[in-house]
Design an enzyme around this catalytic site. Structure first.
Site, mmCIF file in Angstrom:
data_model
loop_
_atom_site.group_PDB
_atom_site.id
_atom_site.type_symbol
_atom_site.label_atom_id
_atom_site.label_comp_id
_atom_site.label_asym_id
_atom_site.label_seq_id
_atom_site.Cartn_x
_atom_site.Cartn_y
_atom_site.Cartn_z
ATOM 1 N N ASP A 32 26.769 3.183 0.265
ATOM 2 C CA ASP A 32 27.664 3.408 1.403
ATOM 3 C C ASP A 32 27.159 4.563 2.263
ATOM 4 O OD1 ASP A 32 29.210 1.383 0.455
ATOM 5 O OD2 ASP A 32 30.816 2.664 -0.331
ATOM 6 N N ALA A 33 26.625 5.590 1.610
ATOM 7 C CA ALA A 33 26.138 6.760 2.350
ATOM 8 C C ALA A 33 24.957 6.394 3.242
ATOM 9 C CB ALA A 33 25.731 7.858 1.369
ATOM 10 N N GLU A 34 24.045 5.554 2.732
ATOM 11 C CA GLU A 34 22.889 5.119 3.536
ATOM 12 C C GLU A 34 23.350 4.299 4.735
ATOM 13 O OE1 GLU A 34 19.189 4.520 0.488
ATOM 14 O OE2 GLU A 34 20.926 3.210 0.189
ATOM 15 N N TYR A 35 24.291 3.390 4.471
ATOM 16 C CA TYR A 35 24.812 2.533 5.542
ATOM 17 C C TYR A 35 25.484 3.386 6.619
ATOM 18 C CZ TYR A 35 27.297 -1.323 7.810
ATOM 19 O OH TYR A 35 27.765 -2.230 8.733
ATOM 20 N N SER A 81 45.506 -31.603 10.442
ATOM 21 C CA SER A 81 46.054 -31.169 9.165
ATOM 22 C C SER A 81 45.701 -32.215 8.109
ATOM 23 C CB SER A 81 47.567 -31.000 9.272
ATOM 24 O OG SER A 81 48.161 -32.205 9.726
ATOM 25 N N GLU A 111 37.199 -28.635 -3.146
ATOM 26 C CA GLU A 111 37.135 -27.228 -2.743
ATOM 27 C C GLU A 111 38.488 -26.563 -2.994
ATOM 28 O OE1 GLU A 111 35.089 -26.919 1.305
ATOM 29 O OE2 GLU A 111 35.503 -29.065 1.141
ATOM 30 N N LYS A 113 41.720 -24.672 -2.066
ATOM 31 C CA LYS A 113 42.499 -24.618 -0.827
ATOM 32 C C LYS A 113 42.982 -23.175 -0.632
ATOM 33 C CE LYS A 113 46.237 -26.900 1.673
ATOM 34 N NZ LYS A 113 47.023 -25.685 1.982
ATOM 35 N N ASP A 115 44.738 -19.982 0.745
ATOM 36 C CA ASP A 115 46.055 -19.771 1.357
ATOM 37 C C ASP A 115 45.929 -18.691 2.429
ATOM 38 O OD1 ASP A 115 48.712 -20.179 1.769
ATOM 39 O OD2 ASP A 115 49.403 -19.070 0.021
ATOM 40 N N ARG A 134 44.262 -22.186 14.825
ATOM 41 C CA ARG A 134 44.468 -23.639 14.882
ATOM 42 C C ARG A 134 45.501 -24.003 15.948
ATOM 43 N NH1 ARG A 134 48.042 -27.389 13.043
ATOM 44 N NH2 ARG A 134 47.180 -29.444 12.574
ATOM 45 N N GLU A 168 38.966 -20.620 6.849
ATOM 46 C CA GLU A 168 40.259 -20.016 6.545
ATOM 47 C C GLU A 168 40.076 -18.508 6.424
ATOM 48 O OE1 GLU A 168 44.341 -21.356 5.621
ATOM 49 O OE2 GLU A 168 42.541 -22.442 6.228
ATOM 50 N N TYR A 220 34.641 -23.867 5.833
ATOM 51 C CA TYR A 220 34.685 -25.103 5.046
ATOM 52 C C TYR A 220 34.200 -26.339 5.796
ATOM 53 C CZ TYR A 220 39.235 -25.418 7.451
ATOM 54 O OH TYR A 220 40.232 -25.435 8.394
ATOM 55 N N LYS A 285 37.759 -34.285 -0.653
ATOM 56 C CA LYS A 285 37.170 -34.980 0.499
ATOM 57 C C LYS A 285 36.154 -36.014 0.026
ATOM 58 C CE LYS A 285 37.361 -30.790 3.381
ATOM 59 N NZ LYS A 285 36.558 -29.753 4.039
ATOM 60 N N LYS A 309 48.547 -30.206 -3.890
ATOM 61 C CA LYS A 309 49.322 -28.974 -3.920
ATOM 62 C C LYS A 309 49.734 -28.675 -5.360
ATOM 63 C CE LYS A 309 50.163 -27.037 -0.693
ATOM 64 N NZ LYS A 309 51.167 -27.055 0.363
ATOM 65 N N CYS A 403 84.147 -29.857 11.632
ATOM 66 C CA CYS A 403 82.947 -29.061 11.894
ATOM 67 C C CYS A 403 83.241 -27.584 11.652
ATOM 68 C CB CYS A 403 82.486 -29.269 13.334
ATOM 69 S SG CYS A 403 81.111 -28.190 13.817
ATOM 70 N N CYS A 406 82.963 -25.888 15.551
ATOM 71 C CA CYS A 406 83.872 -26.227 16.664
ATOM 72 C C CYS A 406 85.159 -26.904 16.212
ATOM 73 C CB CYS A 406 83.149 -27.110 17.679
ATOM 74 S SG CYS A 406 82.800 -28.781 17.059
ATOM 75 N N CYS A 421 78.653 -33.740 13.343
ATOM 76 C CA CYS A 421 79.601 -33.348 14.379
ATOM 77 C C CYS A 421 79.150 -34.064 15.645
ATOM 78 C CB CYS A 421 79.586 -31.836 14.584
ATOM 79 S SG CYS A 421 80.527 -31.301 16.037
ATOM 80 N N CYS A 426 79.561 -28.742 21.053
ATOM 81 C CA CYS A 426 79.581 -27.868 19.875
ATOM 82 C C CYS A 426 78.570 -26.741 20.070
ATOM 83 C CB CYS A 426 79.233 -28.668 18.624
ATOM 84 S SG CYS A 426 79.098 -27.652 17.134
#
Length: 668
Positions: A32-35, A81, A111, A113, A115, A134, A168, A220, A285, A309, A403, A406, A421, A426
């Protein structure tokens, strides 16, 4: 090239390589220090020499400018979708349909999915030029500045090509925990889950906020023709994305049988909690692009892919009460009020009970301990009561006769389980109808959401659709949290909506059974709202896909005197009542596209795919997604792949984009 320019290019290359090794390959080659030391050197040079700041410089990931808003982006290729499957039987049924269409020899690619938030990335000459959400699948929002902050998205590819890729964006679990800890310390409400956190981060107008959230991405697929870059299968296309330095998920697996697919699904269902990111299922797929083309698409999703799912998490809590809500069509829906409980990543205090028949069928009572879950990991629902936990104090529930809003008498329409109703005045129905009217797929009036509608109605500024068009800035400024700029933008959005084509208005009315597709068919057939209102039932039934239910609903809606009055007020305010496309009567009887099945393939440079499709259909053609013996014409753009080869093999007429433009200009 002087020494300073050489040093800048050297620093750009080194920092890009170090970043790729760390964020893409997960194999750091520098500390990290070099970067940080090299980055500070580059920043100092660029500060003194602005002409040496290149678009793909690592310093350009987080700009200093706060955006005023997000502009709309029309996707060159729709972001469709996926259909869903929920069990082994559903997966086997998907396999059966696929094999019925393309034969027994099928391979699948599975693959994880992710989230997160679906995004599209565009590269030109190998450089990242635009990123978008999207949106509704056709039009998204430009979030380029925020996506540049994601370090696993390369600003420059390993090849100087033009390509659009889909993926994603997500928030790793560790980043999510750190973010919520920081929000908690600051007194801010924590995010409910990593998906909401990722989406909220990418919709920040200040890219620095997005940059502080430590998001990541998995790509993907390629937008448009997957085979356009020389690959025959989806798995080969993913390997190609890897070669371009784009990050794909390597937990994917190519499966030669549906048994392999089911084994993959089950294995990840058991170990998904081990991952550093959330997944909510498995994407399945068909691997071969040729098979994908043969299977084609429905209106909303590809037939060659589906999403399994994972089973919803189930928990037990107490049902404290049952409340009733009235929807825009008058349906009265019972909702369970629960002792709040954590399920599938969020705290749930309400869950749907659907209708009275279901409550009685499940014997759900107020005071019961009940099992709940989230249908599709999204919508909370009550599965049933734990009868053995009853004490005798539980109260059975019966729907009221009137209802709850109303007090009009509720009715049950023949053939339906829901109580309704039927009072058109209403208040609950009117508010829900207004929310639908201003929604994206209807009149698309930005700036009016549920909160604003509620305020407008409470202040008696709006009672029906037409009242929106009489609003003034002065009236809007009376509303809570409504500033001058917001009020001005809202008035402008309302005015702009007057120019919408008829199908938007018709869908916005919220007529029962009239969805977006039916609204477009009706608008194209009759050309104007007056024409539709004057139509006889026989004329409606003569339209393909318009049946008796839709016809009856239209007849009932337009026979209502209150509706007729509102429509007249809309006309008085100047709201467009005509279809802006070519009506059915205007489609020619003769011409190069009349009655022909047309396939678009490759990249079009002058028209978008959507524009080309619209123009061809306006001239009587039918645009299809796959080449077959029934195809009459193929329009081939740049880098056309197997669709072009198949067309040539079948002897189908092929045009380039230049010929298409020539013909369209003559005919239009």
């Amino acid at each position: 090239m002087n020494e300073l320019e050489k040093r800048v290019q050297e620093l750009n290359q080194l920092l890009t390589e170090y970043g790729r090794a760390y964020y893409v390959l997960d194999k750091p080659v520098a500390t990290d220090a070099e970067y940080d030391k090299l980055m500070q050197e580059l920043l100092a040079i660029e500060a003194d020499n602005p002409d040496l700041i290149y678009p793909d410089s690592p310093t350009q990931r987080v700009g200093g400018t706060v955006l005023e808003g997000f502009t709309k982006v029309e996707h060159d290729y729709p972001m469709l979708s996926l259909s869903n499957v929920f069990n082994e039987e559903d997966i086997r049924e998907f396999d059966r349909r696929v094999k019925e269409a393309v034969g027994e020899k099928v391979s699948y690619i599975c693959e994880l999915k992710i989230d997160g938030l679906a995004v599209s990335l565009k590269y030109e000459n190998g450089r990242f030029v635009q990123g978008s959400t999207r949106g509704d699948g056709t039009v998204g929002e430009d979030i380029t500045a925020n996506l540049k902050t994601i370090r696993s998205i390369p600003l420059k590819l390993s090849e100087a090509i033009k390509i659009e890729v889909r993926g994603e964006a997500y928030m790793p679990k560790k980043s999510f925990v750190r973010l919520n800890e920081a929000r908690d310390e600051a007194g801010d409400e924590p995010f409910a889950n990593p998906r909401n956190a990722a989406a909220g981060s990418l919709r920040q107008l200040d890219p620095k906020i997005a940059g502080s959230r430590n998001l990541a991405v998995f790509l993907y697929g390629i937008g448009g023709d997957g085979e356009a870059y020389g690959q025959a299968t989806h798995s080969e296309a993913l390997d190609y994305l890897d070669k371009l330095d784009l990050v794909t998920n390597h937990e994917r697996k190519r499966c030669k049988s549906i048994e392999d697919v089911i084994e993959y699904v089950n294995s990840w269902g058991a170990k998904r909690s081990d991952l550093d990111y959330e997944i909510d299922g498995i994407v399945i797929k068909v691997d071969s692009f040729e098979d994908q083309e043969q299977l084609g698409y429905t209106a909303k999703s590809p037939r060659w892919a589906t999403a399994y799912k994972f089973p919803a998490e189930e928990v037990v809590t107490k049902l404290l009460d049952i409340e009733l809500s009235v929807g825009r069509t008058g349906t009265v829906t019972p909702t369970a009020i629960l002792d709040p409980v954590r399920v599938a990543g969020t705290t749930v205090g309400r869950a749907s009970l659907h209708n009275e028949d279901l409550i009685h069928e499940k014997d759900v009572r107020i005071g019961d301990y009940v099992t709940i879950r989230k249908a599709g990991d999204i919508i909370p629902e009550v599965i049933g009561p734990l009868v053995d936990k009853r004490t005798g104090d539980e109260e059975p529930f019966d729907m009221p006769e009137n209802c709850p809003v109303c007090d009009s008498e509720l009715v049950r329409i023949e053939g339906e389980v829901a109580l309704r109703c039927v009072n058109p005045q209403c208040p609950a129905q009117l508010k829900e109808a207004l929310i639908h009217f201003v929604s994206r797929n209807a009149m698309n009036i930005e700036g009016i959401g549920e909160r604003v509608v509620d305020q407008l109605y409470t202040a008696e500024l709006v009672k029906d659709f037409s009242d929106l068009y009489g609003l003034t800035e002065e009236q809007l400024l009376q509303l809570e949290r409504m500033g001058e700029k917001s009020a001005s933008n809202l008035i402008a959005a309302i005015a702009a909506s007057k120019e919408n084509s008829l199908e938007k208005l018709l869908f916005g009315f919220g007529i029962r059974h009239v969805g977006e597709k039916a609204a477009t068919l009706l608008s194209r057939e009759f050309g104007s709202l007056d024409g539709l209102m004057a139509a006889e039932p026989e004329q409606l039934l003569a339209i393909h896909e318009i049946g008796e239910k839709v016809t009856d609903a239209i007849e009932t809606y337009f026979s209502n005197e209150d509706v007729v009055e509102v429509i007249q007020k809309l006309k008085d305010y100047g709201v467009n009542m005509d279809y802006k496309g070519r009506t059915q009567q205007e489609i020619p009887d003769e011409g190069p596209f009349v009655g022909k099945k047309v396939v678009l393939t490759g990249k079009l440079s002058i028209l978008t795919r959507g524009e080309a499709k619209e123009k061809i259909e306006a001239l009587g053609g039918e645009v299809s997604g796959s080449v077959s013996k029934k195809t009459d014409l193929v329009i081939a753009g740049e880098d056309a792949g197997s669709k072009l080869a198949k067309a040539e093999e079948l002897g189908i007429d092929v045009w380039d984009e230049a010929k298409l433009i020539d013909v369209l200009e003559v005919k239009e």
